[in-house]
Design an enzyme around this catalytic site. Structure first.
Site, PDB file in Angstrom:
ATOM      1  N   SER A   1      43.641  32.322  44.413  1.00 32.34           N
ATOM      2  CA  SER A   1      44.394  31.172  43.887  1.00 32.34           C
ATOM      3  C   SER A   1      44.690  31.321  42.400  1.00 32.34           C
ATOM      4  CB  SER A   1      43.613  29.885  44.132  1.00 32.34           C
ATOM      5  OG  SER A   1      42.319  30.012  43.571  1.00 32.34           O
TER       6      SER A   1
ATOM      7  N   CYS B   1       8.718  37.774  47.040  1.00 31.27           N
ATOM      8  CA  CYS B   1       9.472  38.980  46.689  1.00 31.27           C
ATOM      9  C   CYS B   1       8.754  40.184  47.310  1.00 31.27           C
ATOM     10  CB  CYS B   1       9.550  39.126  45.170  1.00 31.27           C
ATOM     11  SG  CYS B   1      10.231  40.732  44.675  1.00 31.27           S
TER      12      CYS B   1
ATOM     13  N   GLY C   1      45.468  37.257  47.998  1.00 28.34           N
ATOM     14  CA  GLY C   1      44.731  36.103  48.488  1.00 28.34           C
ATOM     15  C   GLY C   1      43.781  35.465  47.500  1.00 28.34           C
TER      16      GLY C   1
ATOM     17  N   HIS D   1      31.663  39.247  42.034  1.00 32.25           N
ATOM     18  CA  HIS D   1      30.926  37.985  42.188  1.00 32.25           C
ATOM     19  C   HIS D   1      29.653  38.138  43.032  1.00 32.25           C
ATOM     20  CE1 HIS D   1      34.715  35.343  41.212  1.00 32.25           C
ATOM     21  NE2 HIS D   1      34.217  35.957  40.156  1.00 32.25           N
TER      22      HIS D   1
ATOM     23  N   LEU E   1      49.836  33.218  50.558  1.00 31.60           N
ATOM     24  CA  LEU E   1      50.599  32.351  51.462  1.00 31.60           C
ATOM     25  C   LEU E   1      51.627  31.542  50.691  1.00 31.60           C
ATOM     26  CD1 LEU E   1      47.843  30.821  53.787  1.00 31.60           C
ATOM     27  CD2 LEU E   1      49.432  32.699  54.280  1.00 31.60           C
TER      28      LEU E   1
END
Ligand code: APR
EC number: 2.3.1.286
Length: 240
Positions: free
Chosen positions: A182, A140, A180, A113, A205
């Protein structure tokens, strides 16, 4: 299943592995998506509508990485130990845009990502390391164009990076460990199914939407579950 020393281990990490380092996850009750709208700060359309808002969101997150309290935690460090000491190959695929895996010393790492401390120019396509704030006024450094720089983050609706390499690794690994995440964001949410030939362990968790795709569940904080798991793997005690 008993692992062989030559076995290939693929690890997917999500925001939960960095939670104990002080970085907020996305979908918890106090998560980032409680305070910010995905469509405003994490889509190409949101960036076109209001680039300053998007820059402010990522500037804040980029600055947080420099806070003294934000450090790799025992889960990141254990994964580095695995990479250094496991005789076979180990590959970490992370959805996280923080730099905690590399700060922990991980070398074989794919940021699917993107990364908070990189930017790229939409005009000349140059990708740069960037540790300060970005705005629509920033030129830039490569081509000089103003207003063309964006965070090197894969937004919703965009294709994650390194997908060919990731899919190849998933198809041949013997152990797949998810930590970890979802399991609500694709394509990462499908990785356990793609690695169907592998033994699959989920650490979280709590149970997730995709828990059914795993052979084993370690329920608890990554900072304590992952060092235990890695120690067992390195001691070749891993019989399931
Ligand atoms: N140890 C283990 N798991 C934890 C911990 C912890 N200490 N703390 C939280 N978790 C778990 C939560 O239970 C949750 O299932 O981590 C998961 C975090 O889920 P999300 O906030 O949805 O984060 P993630 O799965 O990484 O999100 C995927 O969505 O918003 C996008 O691009 C963003 O990469 C991100 C993607």
């Amino acid at each position: 299943m008993k692992l062989k020393p030559t076995d290939f281990i693929v690890i997917l990490t999500g925001a939960g592995i960095s939670a104990e380092s002080g970085i907020r996850t996305f979908r918890a009750q106090d998560g980032l998506w409680e305070e910010h709208r995905i469509e405003d700060v994490a889509t190409p359309e949101g960036f076109m509508r209001n680039p300053e808002l998007v820059h402010a969101f990522y500037n804040q997150r980029r600055r947080q990485l420099q806070e003294a309290s934000v450090m790799p935690n025992p889960a990141h460090l254990a994964l580095t130990r695995l990479e250094q000491q496991w005789p076979g190959d180990v590959l970490i695929i992370t959805q996280n845009v923080d730099n905690l895996h590399e700060r922990a010393g991980s070398q074989k790492l794919l940021h699917m990502h993107g990364e908070l401390n990189k930017i790229f120019c939409q005009f000349c396509k140059t990708r740069l390391i960037w540790n300060t704030d970005l705005s629509t006024e920033t030129a830039c450094p490569h081509c000089g164009n103003v207003g063309m720089l964006r965070p090197d983050i894969v937004w919703f609706g965009e294709t994650p990076y390194h997908m060919d390499e990731i899919l190849r690794a998933l198809a041949v690994c013997q152990l797949f460990i998810s930590i970890g995440t979802s399991g609500l964001v694709y394509p990462a949410a499908k990785f356990a199914q793609i690695a169907s030939q592998a033994y699959r362990i989920e650490t979280n968790l709590q149970e997730t939407e995709i828990s059914g795709s795993f052979n084993k569940h370690l329920i608890g904080p990554a900072g304590s579950e992952i060092p235990k798991l890695i120690e067992a793997l390195l001691a070749r005690e891993f019989l399931v």
